[in-house]
Design a protein around this motif. Structure first.
Motif, PDB file in Angstrom:
ATOM      1  N   PRO A 159       0.842  -1.197   0.000  1.00  0.00           N
ATOM      2  CA  PRO A 159       0.000   0.000   0.000  1.00  0.00           C
ATOM      3  C   PRO A 159       0.877   1.246   0.000  1.00  0.00           C
ATOM      4  O   PRO A 159       1.822   1.340   0.784  1.00  0.00           O
ATOM      5  CB  PRO A 159      -0.777  -0.092   1.323  1.00  0.00           C
ATOM      6  N   TRP A 160       0.568   2.174  -0.869  1.00  0.00           N
ATOM      7  CA  TRP A 160       1.202   3.493  -0.855  1.00  0.00           C
ATOM      8  C   TRP A 160       2.689   3.448  -1.157  1.00  0.00           C
ATOM      9  O   TRP A 160       3.418   4.359  -0.798  1.00  0.00           O
ATOM     10  CB  TRP A 160       0.939   4.234   0.456  1.00  0.00           C
ATOM     11  N   THR A 167      -3.612   0.473   7.749  1.00  0.00           N
ATOM     12  CA  THR A 167      -2.497   1.259   7.209  1.00  0.00           C
ATOM     13  C   THR A 167      -2.663   2.727   7.578  1.00  0.00           C
ATOM     14  O   THR A 167      -1.725   3.392   8.013  1.00  0.00           O
ATOM     15  CB  THR A 167      -2.421   1.085   5.682  1.00  0.00           C
ATOM     16  N   GLU A 168      -3.894   3.231   7.432  1.00  0.00           N
ATOM     17  CA  GLU A 168      -4.120   4.643   7.762  1.00  0.00           C
ATOM     18  C   GLU A 168      -3.989   4.891   9.263  1.00  0.00           C
ATOM     19  O   GLU A 168      -3.374   5.875   9.696  1.00  0.00           O
ATOM     20  CB  GLU A 168      -5.504   5.089   7.273  1.00  0.00           C
ATOM     21  N   PHE A 199      -2.223   3.217  11.430  1.00  0.00           N
ATOM     22  CA  PHE A 199      -0.813   3.130  11.814  1.00  0.00           C
ATOM     23  C   PHE A 199      -0.065   4.400  11.389  1.00  0.00           C
ATOM     24  O   PHE A 199       0.749   4.944  12.148  1.00  0.00           O
ATOM     25  CB  PHE A 199      -0.171   1.895  11.168  1.00  0.00           C
ATOM     26  N   SER A 200      -0.357   4.902  10.189  1.00  0.00           N
ATOM     27  CA  SER A 200       0.346   6.086   9.697  1.00  0.00           C
ATOM     28  C   SER A 200       0.039   7.310  10.548  1.00  0.00           C
ATOM     29  O   SER A 200       0.943   8.048  10.950  1.00  0.00           O
ATOM     30  CB  SER A 200      -0.038   6.355   8.239  1.00  0.00           C
ATOM     31  N   LEU A 201      -1.243   7.537  10.805  1.00  0.00           N
ATOM     32  CA  LEU A 201      -1.623   8.715  11.590  1.00  0.00           C
ATOM     33  C   LEU A 201      -1.122   8.601  13.021  1.00  0.00           C
ATOM     34  O   LEU A 201      -0.618   9.566  13.601  1.00  0.00           O
ATOM     35  CB  LEU A 201      -3.145   8.897  11.565  1.00  0.00           C
ATOM     36  N   SER A 241       1.475   6.916  14.008  1.00  0.00           N
ATOM     37  CA  SER A 241       2.931   7.094  13.984  1.00  0.00           C
ATOM     38  C   SER A 241       3.294   8.568  13.972  1.00  0.00           C
ATOM     39  O   SER A 241       4.150   9.026  14.732  1.00  0.00           O
ATOM     40  CB  SER A 241       3.539   6.436  12.739  1.00  0.00           C
ATOM     41  N   ALA A 242       2.642   9.324  13.081  1.00  0.00           N
ATOM     42  CA  ALA A 242       3.011  10.736  12.915  1.00  0.00           C
ATOM     43  C   ALA A 242       2.666  11.559  14.146  1.00  0.00           C
ATOM     44  O   ALA A 242       3.416  12.440  14.538  1.00  0.00           O
ATOM     45  CB  ALA A 242       2.324  11.311  11.683  1.00  0.00           C
TER      46      ALA A 242
END
Lengths: 186, 353
Positions: free
Chosen positions: B53-54, B220-221, B223-225, B227-228
């Motif tokens: 993904p991405w 995925t989203e 985890f990404s948000l 993480s940031a």
């Protein structure tokens, strides 16, 4: 545009308002989704907010342009400007001019912001020269103490100035802070 | 010329960049060779890349530029190539930032573990040795010309990702929650992260997607948000000489890793962070071609959903995968490691040109 085309100074239309990207950071954690962490500024109100977009999102470009005009006159609820090359006149509503209006003097050259063809805001030069209309009498020689007094300038704008300033003096004013900078000699 | 500054902007002078890269490349090779791995160099232009993904490949004529040497090296493993490493040039479209570049160097290595199942620990130990060796070599090459360098990690912590996510978000996570189950949490994390949903995106999640594709997209989203906005500040709060290995990834983020056999909710995957920067990603490698194809198909499902063009299925790799020996594999971003070892916060400050 695709979010991956985002840059600093990109101009975006969000909820019918034009915004400019003032700060921009790309992060992509792990094998994750890319995030575009931005600060965006409303080009009309000046409000700054944080906004994050995710890879794959699509954004709308804002149709904005900025053109030089000279201030002509005020009718109270609106300000009229003229393009000195084409003589085209535009009218900016007073609420859109906001605080900037206190620096508007005859023939002052400003940038008028157009959004979808309509004037929505103005940007002043960083400094303007304005005449003192009213203040206490000047006190000679007192330049070192840092003491100040109130002065009313030609547009009605009030500012703190050093004690030696007198009526009729021309002052350089920083339009971004509104502060007195120096006396200008003719 | 001493003192000359590269055209790439501020950061190290060109001579120091050359010294730092020379030292780092030699240190990496020294470490991995001493561990018995052989160096390989596989094609940069490939027929197919791993679907993730991405991660978006760049085209090169009829082919694609490799996003990672993973598939090629695994095929070598399948054919009996044995433990090996590569310092590869890899390409990922639209990744541009202080810590991102569309072209970068990936150190990729595989330890053929034969019949032993040691898990991912040997991969973490390799990361620790490579990081230490590069910090030492770059430090020796630059001497005291670069001040304010980060200390090399002296301690490493292993962090349970699912537990930390759950703790910081105030929820219990097992790792295989559905998109529907994650939706309220995801909306909360979006709001905290400054994400505003597009019209029609809210409500029941990713309508019309199969449950597996929706689950991958949601995790995925999330985890990404997370993480940031939560994990990066958490990392920044650690002492600067502490390295972190994050493990126990949710099964949906397994990518090309095996699931933990005992509970199947988490993956045998880790990520290594130094100075708050993500450096490496490792797996105990998935060897089941049916499961691997299924995961690639989930990614293809996301691509179709968000309007990305289809990518070729890596059929040649899948056809060979069954023969792969039990292995642990790791990829480490060399540019980021060089920047860290040089005390420079951005990749353009250490890039050669």
């Amino acid at each position: 545009m695709d979010v991956s085309d985002l840059k600093k100074n990109s101009k975006l239309e969000i909820d019918g308002q034009p915004w400019v990207v003032t700060d921009f950071q790309f992060v992509k954690p792990g094998k994750g989704q890319g995030l575009y962490k931005c600060k965006i500024k409303n080009m009309i109100t000046g409000a700054v907010i944080d906004r994050t977009w995710r890879s794959g999102e699509r954004l709308t470009d804002a149709d904005v342009e900025s053109r030089k005009f000279e201030f002509l006159f005020s009718t109270g609820d609106a300000y009229t400007f003229m393009d000195s090359a084409t003589y085209e006149q535009v009218e900016l509503q007073a609420d859109l001019a906001g605080d900037e209006a206190k620096f508007l003097m005859d023939n002052l050259s400003v940038d008028i912001l157009f959004y979808n063809g309509r004037p929505v805001g103005l940007t002043l030069p960083s400094h303007v020269t304005m005449e003192v209309a009213q203040c206490e009498p000047g006190v000679k020689g007192d330049t070192a103490t840092g003491a100040t007094k109130g002065a009313t300038l030609q547009t009605g704008y009030e500012v703190q100035v050093p004690l030696f300033i007198k009526i009729g003096d021309k002052l350089k004013i920083d339009t971004r802070t509104g502060a007195y900078v120096e006396r200008v000699n003719d | 010329m001493p003192g000359e500054v590269s055209a790439a902007g501020d950061g190290l002078a060109t001579r120091d960049r050359v010294l730092a890269w020379d030292a780092a490349l030699a240190a990496v090779r020294g470490q991995l060779r001493a561990a018995g791995l052989r160096e390989v160099s596989t094609s940069i232009r490939v027929d197919a890349v791993a679907l993730e993904p991405w991660i978006e490949p760049l085209a090169s004529g009829e082919k694609l530029l490799a996003t990672s040497p993973e598939l090629a090296m695994k095929r070598l493993l399948c054919r009996g190539g044995g433990s090996m490493f590569q310092i590869a040039h890899v390409f990922r479209a639209a990744e541009r930032g202080a810590q991102h570049s569309e072209e970068f160097h990936l150190i990729e290595w595989y330890r053929d573990q034969q019949a032993r199942l040691e898990g991912i620990t040997p991969g973490m130990q390799d990361v620790e040795r490579i990081v230490a060796a590069v910090f030492e070599a770059v430090g020796a090459a630059l001497g005291d010309r670069v001040r304010e360098r980060l200390p090399a990690p002296t301690r490493w912590r292993r962090v349970n990702l699912l537990a930390l996510m759950g703790e910081t978000l105030g929820v219990q996570l097992v790792g295989n929650e559905s998109a529907e189950a994650l939706a309220p949490l995801l909306d909360r994390v979006r709001a905290a992260g400054g994400v505003v949903l597009a019209a029609g995106e809210s409500g029941p999640h990713h309508l019309g997607l199969g449950p597996d594709v929706a689950r991958l997209l949601a995790w995925t989203e999330l985890f990404s948000l997370w993480s940031a906005h939560t994990f990066d500040p958490w990392l920044a709060g650690l002492p600067p000489d502490v390295g972190v290995h994050v493990e126990r990834f949710p099964a949906s983020l397994a990518a090309l890793a095996e699931l933990e056999p005992d509970e199947r909710c988490t993956a045998a995957r880790f990520e290594s962070h130094v100075g708050g920067i993500e450096l490496a990603n490792g797996y105990r490698e998935l060897r089941d071609p049916v499961e691997q194809r299924r995961r690639f198909e989930h990614v293809a499902g996301i691509r179709a959903h968000v309007g990305l063009p289809p990518l070729p299925m890596p059929d040649a790799f899948l056809a060979e995968l069954e023969a792969m020996p039990a292995s642990v594999g790791v990829a480490l971003g060399l540019d980021r490691l060089v920047a860290l070892a040089c005390g420079q916060p951005r990749l353009d400050q250490i890039r050669l040109l």
